[in-house]
Design a protein around this motif. Structure first.
Motif, PDB file in Angstrom:
ATOM      1  N   LYS A  83      34.741  49.192  44.093  1.00  0.00           N
ATOM      2  CA  LYS A  83      34.974  48.791  42.709  1.00  0.00           C
ATOM      3  C   LYS A  83      34.848  47.270  42.635  1.00  0.00           C
ATOM      4  CE  LYS A  83      38.451  48.889  38.978  1.00  0.00           C
ATOM      5  NZ  LYS A  83      37.508  49.342  37.930  1.00  0.00           N
ATOM      6  N   THR A  84      34.138  46.768  41.627  1.00  0.00           N
ATOM      7  CA  THR A  84      33.941  45.331  41.495  1.00  0.00           C
ATOM      8  C   THR A  84      34.767  44.771  40.344  1.00  0.00           C
ATOM      9  OG1 THR A  84      31.990  45.592  40.071  1.00  0.00           O
ATOM     10  CG2 THR A  84      31.616  45.480  42.448  1.00  0.00           C
ATOM     11  N   TYR A  85      35.389  43.635  40.577  1.00  0.00           N
ATOM     12  CA  TYR A  85      36.168  42.924  39.570  1.00  0.00           C
ATOM     13  C   TYR A  85      35.535  41.553  39.330  1.00  0.00           C
ATOM     14  CZ  TYR A  85      40.123  46.171  40.390  1.00  0.00           C
ATOM     15  OH  TYR A  85      40.935  47.269  40.520  1.00  0.00           O
ATOM     16  N   ASP A  86      35.661  41.063  38.104  1.00  0.00           N
ATOM     17  CA  ASP A  86      35.153  39.751  37.712  1.00  0.00           C
ATOM     18  C   ASP A  86      36.339  38.818  37.481  1.00  0.00           C
ATOM     19  OD1 ASP A  86      33.776  37.578  36.724  1.00  0.00           O
ATOM     20  OD2 ASP A  86      33.048  38.572  34.909  1.00  0.00           O
ATOM     21  N   ASP A  87      36.416  37.709  38.227  1.00  0.00           N
ATOM     22  CA  ASP A  87      37.508  36.766  38.019  1.00  0.00           C
ATOM     23  C   ASP A  87      37.073  35.507  37.269  1.00  0.00           C
ATOM     24  OD1 ASP A  87      36.434  34.980  40.009  1.00  0.00           O
ATOM     25  OD2 ASP A  87      37.423  36.142  41.572  1.00  0.00           O
ATOM     26  N   ALA A  88      35.894  35.564  36.650  1.00  0.00           N
ATOM     27  CA  ALA A  88      35.400  34.453  35.841  1.00  0.00           C
ATOM     28  C   ALA A  88      35.418  34.833  34.358  1.00  0.00           C
ATOM     29  CB  ALA A  88      33.982  34.075  36.255  1.00  0.00           C
ATOM     30  N   THR A  89      35.279  33.830  33.501  1.00  0.00           N
ATOM     31  CA  THR A  89      35.128  34.057  32.064  1.00  0.00           C
ATOM     32  C   THR A  89      33.885  33.329  31.573  1.00  0.00           C
ATOM     33  OG1 THR A  89      36.500  32.131  31.488  1.00  0.00           O
ATOM     34  CG2 THR A  89      37.610  34.273  31.719  1.00  0.00           C
ATOM     35  N   ALA A  90      33.292  33.867  30.517  1.00  0.00           N
ATOM     36  CA  ALA A  90      32.106  33.243  29.953  1.00  0.00           C
ATOM     37  C   ALA A  90      32.437  31.861  29.406  1.00  0.00           C
ATOM     38  CB  ALA A  90      31.526  34.128  28.852  1.00  0.00           C
ATOM     39  N   ALA A  91      33.622  31.738  28.826  1.00  0.00           N
ATOM     40  CA  ALA A  91      34.013  30.462  28.224  1.00  0.00           C
ATOM     41  C   ALA A  91      34.109  29.368  29.271  1.00  0.00           C
ATOM     42  CB  ALA A  91      35.345  30.616  27.497  1.00  0.00           C
ATOM     43  N   LYS A  92      34.647  29.697  30.431  1.00  0.00           N
ATOM     44  CA  LYS A  92      34.819  28.692  31.479  1.00  0.00           C
ATOM     45  C   LYS A  92      33.583  28.583  32.366  1.00  0.00           C
ATOM     46  CE  LYS A  92      38.236  27.118  34.858  1.00  0.00           C
ATOM     47  NZ  LYS A  92      39.520  27.423  35.531  1.00  0.00           N
ATOM     48  N   GLY A  93      32.842  29.673  32.501  1.00  0.00           N
ATOM     49  CA  GLY A  93      31.671  29.664  33.373  1.00  0.00           C
ATOM     50  C   GLY A  93      32.034  29.548  34.832  1.00  0.00           C
ATOM     51  N   ASN A  94      33.235  29.968  35.168  1.00  0.00           N
ATOM     52  CA  ASN A  94      33.772  29.787  36.509  1.00  0.00           C
ATOM     53  C   ASN A  94      34.977  30.717  36.641  1.00  0.00           C
ATOM     54  OD1 ASN A  94      34.380  28.759  39.035  1.00  0.00           O
ATOM     55  ND2 ASN A  94      34.523  26.626  38.371  1.00  0.00           N
ATOM     56  N   TRP A  95      35.624  30.723  37.815  1.00  0.00           N
ATOM     57  CA  TRP A  95      36.845  31.505  37.968  1.00  0.00           C
ATOM     58  C   TRP A  95      37.905  30.964  37.022  1.00  0.00           C
ATOM     59  CZ3 TRP A  95      41.654  29.735  39.727  1.00  0.00           C
ATOM     60  CH2 TRP A  95      41.676  28.456  40.301  1.00  0.00           C
ATOM     61  N   ASP A  96      38.767  31.860  36.575  1.00  0.00           N
ATOM     62  CA  ASP A  96      39.745  31.512  35.551  1.00  0.00           C
ATOM     63  C   ASP A  96      41.137  31.973  35.985  1.00  0.00           C
ATOM     64  OD1 ASP A  96      40.252  30.794  32.543  1.00  0.00           O
ATOM     65  OD2 ASP A  96      41.174  32.772  32.839  1.00  0.00           O
ATOM     66  N   ASP A  97      42.126  31.109  35.806  1.00  0.00           N
ATOM     67  CA  ASP A  97      43.488  31.428  36.237  1.00  0.00           C
ATOM     68  C   ASP A  97      43.983  32.755  35.651  1.00  0.00           C
ATOM     69  OD1 ASP A  97      43.068  28.642  36.775  1.00  0.00           O
ATOM     70  OD2 ASP A  97      45.224  28.358  36.893  1.00  0.00           O
ATOM     71  N   ALA A  98      43.784  32.927  34.343  1.00  0.00           N
ATOM     72  CA  ALA A  98      44.273  34.136  33.683  1.00  0.00           C
ATOM     73  C   ALA A  98      43.544  35.374  34.178  1.00  0.00           C
ATOM     74  CB  ALA A  98      44.132  34.002  32.168  1.00  0.00           C
ATOM     75  N   ALA A  99      42.236  35.246  34.408  1.00  0.00           N
ATOM     76  CA  ALA A  99      41.456  36.382  34.911  1.00  0.00           C
ATOM     77  C   ALA A  99      41.912  36.771  36.318  1.00  0.00           C
ATOM     78  CB  ALA A  99      39.969  36.048  34.912  1.00  0.00           C
ATOM     79  N   CYS A 100      42.198  35.770  37.146  1.00  0.00           N
ATOM     80  CA  CYS A 100      42.680  36.053  38.501  1.00  0.00           C
ATOM     81  C   CYS A 100      44.031  36.753  38.455  1.00  0.00           C
ATOM     82  CB  CYS A 100      42.774  34.755  39.304  1.00  0.00           C
ATOM     83  SG  CYS A 100      41.183  33.958  39.600  1.00  0.00           S
ATOM     84  N   ALA A 101      44.925  36.280  37.582  1.00  0.00           N
ATOM     85  CA  ALA A 101      46.255  36.892  37.459  1.00  0.00           C
ATOM     86  C   ALA A 101      46.149  38.339  36.986  1.00  0.00           C
ATOM     87  CB  ALA A 101      47.107  36.077  36.503  1.00  0.00           C
ATOM     88  N   LYS A 102      45.275  38.588  36.004  1.00  0.00           N
ATOM     89  CA  LYS A 102      45.085  39.952  35.505  1.00  0.00           C
ATOM     90  C   LYS A 102      44.495  40.854  36.585  1.00  0.00           C
ATOM     91  CE  LYS A 102      43.027  42.737  31.817  1.00  0.00           C
ATOM     92  NZ  LYS A 102      42.526  43.762  32.749  1.00  0.00           N
ATOM     93  N   ASN A 103      43.517  40.337  37.313  1.00  0.00           N
ATOM     94  CA  ASN A 103      42.913  41.140  38.370  1.00  0.00           C
ATOM     95  C   ASN A 103      43.950  41.566  39.405  1.00  0.00           C
ATOM     96  OD1 ASN A 103      40.455  40.876  37.139  1.00  0.00           O
ATOM     97  ND2 ASN A 103      39.480  39.719  38.793  1.00  0.00           N
ATOM     98  N   ALA A 104      44.852  40.652  39.730  1.00  0.00           N
ATOM     99  CA  ALA A 104      45.873  40.979  40.729  1.00  0.00           C
ATOM    100  C   ALA A 104      46.724  42.165  40.284  1.00  0.00           C
ATOM    101  CB  ALA A 104      46.754  39.759  40.994  1.00  0.00           C
ATOM    102  N   THR A 105      47.147  42.155  39.025  1.00  0.00           N
ATOM    103  CA  THR A 105      47.937  43.281  38.518  1.00  0.00           C
ATOM    104  C   THR A 105      47.098  44.548  38.428  1.00  0.00           C
ATOM    105  OG1 THR A 105      47.511  42.665  36.204  1.00  0.00           O
ATOM    106  CG2 THR A 105      49.460  41.748  37.232  1.00  0.00           C
ATOM    107  N   ASP A 106      45.808  44.400  38.124  1.00  0.00           N
ATOM    108  CA  ASP A 106      44.928  45.570  38.050  1.00  0.00           C
ATOM    109  C   ASP A 106      44.696  46.187  39.433  1.00  0.00           C
ATOM    110  OD1 ASP A 106      44.750  45.291  35.334  1.00  0.00           O
ATOM    111  OD2 ASP A 106      42.757  44.380  35.336  1.00  0.00           O
TER     112      ASP A 106
END
Length: 425
Positions: A83-106
């Protein structure tokens, strides 16, 4: 160079060897990522799939899936799904703190998932590890192919590494060496090969960049290189002309870029050349592995002549040496018509080899998968089976690998070209 059936046979041989190490594998776990009696498990990747790292991450995911297909999507008695997860956002164009935190809970919420391969960025991993560490069915194992920040496994900044492990049980491992060694190797190359007398050290003010810049500056000073300036660059700035004017005034004969290409590195390299001249001229340019493997950087004429260190061995070296890595690279090219971007995709597979070996030794639960790495003898992938061409051995007391390979490359004709392997103590 082997292709097709030979590559598959080699990979299947690796899987068989991993299966022979199993000391559990009967699917009897009642929680922690595996329903009672289930022999179907999920492993995941957690990578930036948007922005400057997107092509690199895509190559990593493709190579991992190719490897899993070759080994029959098996680890011991278990059937493995990716299963693949994305820890980046289009707005930032890079890894994002909130995306990383959400991925961890997921990751924790996905009950059949037992281990994570990633993340690409040390800062993201520092966000995710504590959540995975406190999983009531775990801790949940995470193995990185690229994290080099020392603080994840050893004393570095205040509170590190213990603050990432609230349960006091380690659950993070990596298959590349750390920036304290990469900084030493870069400083030795600057001193012995580039004959640098005065260095100006820049950092991108991010977790990885601060760490590798610190390591380089300390090692350079010990060797006798004068560090004439240290400064952060702001990734949001449109240009860095004034910054490099300051470098010019300092009398530096080399600039060290402690950070990542993701932090507006293309503009930084262009302005370095504009103000200070060619990278192989009187003022050299040296960067760590945060600048390795980015096609957009290599397309820039201004990148020519810059040296880059990589915490591992490159595709070029592995193809020359032959073995499991060369065969997998050949299979990838046969399938996709081109080589994977950079050297990290192959290290992604190496991290998955560690995960599969841990699963083969487990009873299918998250806790037992993690215990396979951090208790007893830990995990070791022999050199003749490892896709890195070196034994991958995880120290169960820290999660670090015993391999300390550092490669030095130079950008030439739009490619990262091997210069030397720089040894470190």
């Amino acid at each position: 160079m082997a292709r097709g059936s030979l590559a598959r046979a080699t990979a299947i041989g690796i899987a068989a060897t991993l299966a022979l190490t199993a000391c559990g594998g009967n699917g009897g776990g009642t929680g922690g990522g595996n329903e009672a009696g289930s022999k179907k498990l999920t492993i995941s990747t957690d990578l930036p799939l948007q922005g400057t790292s997107a092509t690199l991450s895509d190559s990593t995911n493709k190579m991992i899936q190719l490897y899993l297909d070759q080994v029959g999507n098996k680890a011991g008695d278990y059937e493995i799904t990716l299963k693949t997860y994305d820890d980046a956002t289009a707005a930032k164009g890079n890894w994002d703190d909130a995306a990383c935190a959400k991925n961890a809970t997921d990751h924790v919420a996905n009950t059949n998932e037992v281990a994570v391969m990633g993340t690409f960025n040390s800062g993201c991993t520092k966000i995710e590890v504590p959540t995975l560490n406190q999983d009531s069915d775990g801790p949940m194992l995470i193995v990185s192919h690229s994290n080099t920040n020392p603080g994840l496994t050893k004393a570095w900044e205040t509170g590190e590494p213990n603050k990432y492990y609230p349960t006091s049980t380690r659950n993070f491992a990596r298959i590349v060496t750390t920036d304290d060694y990469q900084g030493q190797a870069a400083a030795a190359f600057a001193y012995n090969d580039l004959k640098v007398k005065k260095a100006y050290v820049l950092n991108d003010n991010q977790t990885y960049g601060l760490g590798v810049a610190k390591s380089f500056a300390e090692a350079a000073s010990k060797l006798g290189i004068e560090v004439v300036g240290q400064q952060s660059w702001d990734a949001k700035q449109p240009n860095y002309t004034a910054l490099f004017q300051s470098v010019k005034a300092s009398g530096a004969d080399m600039v060290y870029l402690g950070g990542s290409y993701e932090s507006n590195g293309g503009q930084l390299v262009k302005d370095k050349v504009s103000v200070l001249g060619a990278n192989d001229g009187s003022i050299k340019l040296l960067a760590p592995d945060g600048f390795s493997g980015f096609p957009d950087l290599l397309k820039l004429p201004q990148s020519a002549g810059m040296n880059i260190t990589f915490a591992g061995l490159t595709q070029e070296q592995l193809i020359k040496d032959g073995g499991a890595g060369a065969k997998l690279l050949a299979a990838y090219k046969a399938k996709y018509g081109k080589d994977p971007e950079g050297s990290y995709p192959l290290y992604g597979v190496a991290a998955v080899q560690v995960i599969l070996a841990a699963i083969a030794k487990s009873d299918g639960t998250r806790k037992s998968v993690n215990d396979a790495v951090f208790t007893g003898g830990g995990i070791a992938i022999p050199a003749d089976q490892s896709v890195t061409g070196r034994e991958v051995k995880i120290d169960p007391s820290t999660g670090d690998t015993t391999a300390r390979d550092i490669t030095v490359e130079v950008v030439k004709d739009g490619q990262e070209t091997f210069v030397k392997t720089q040894s470190v103590q």
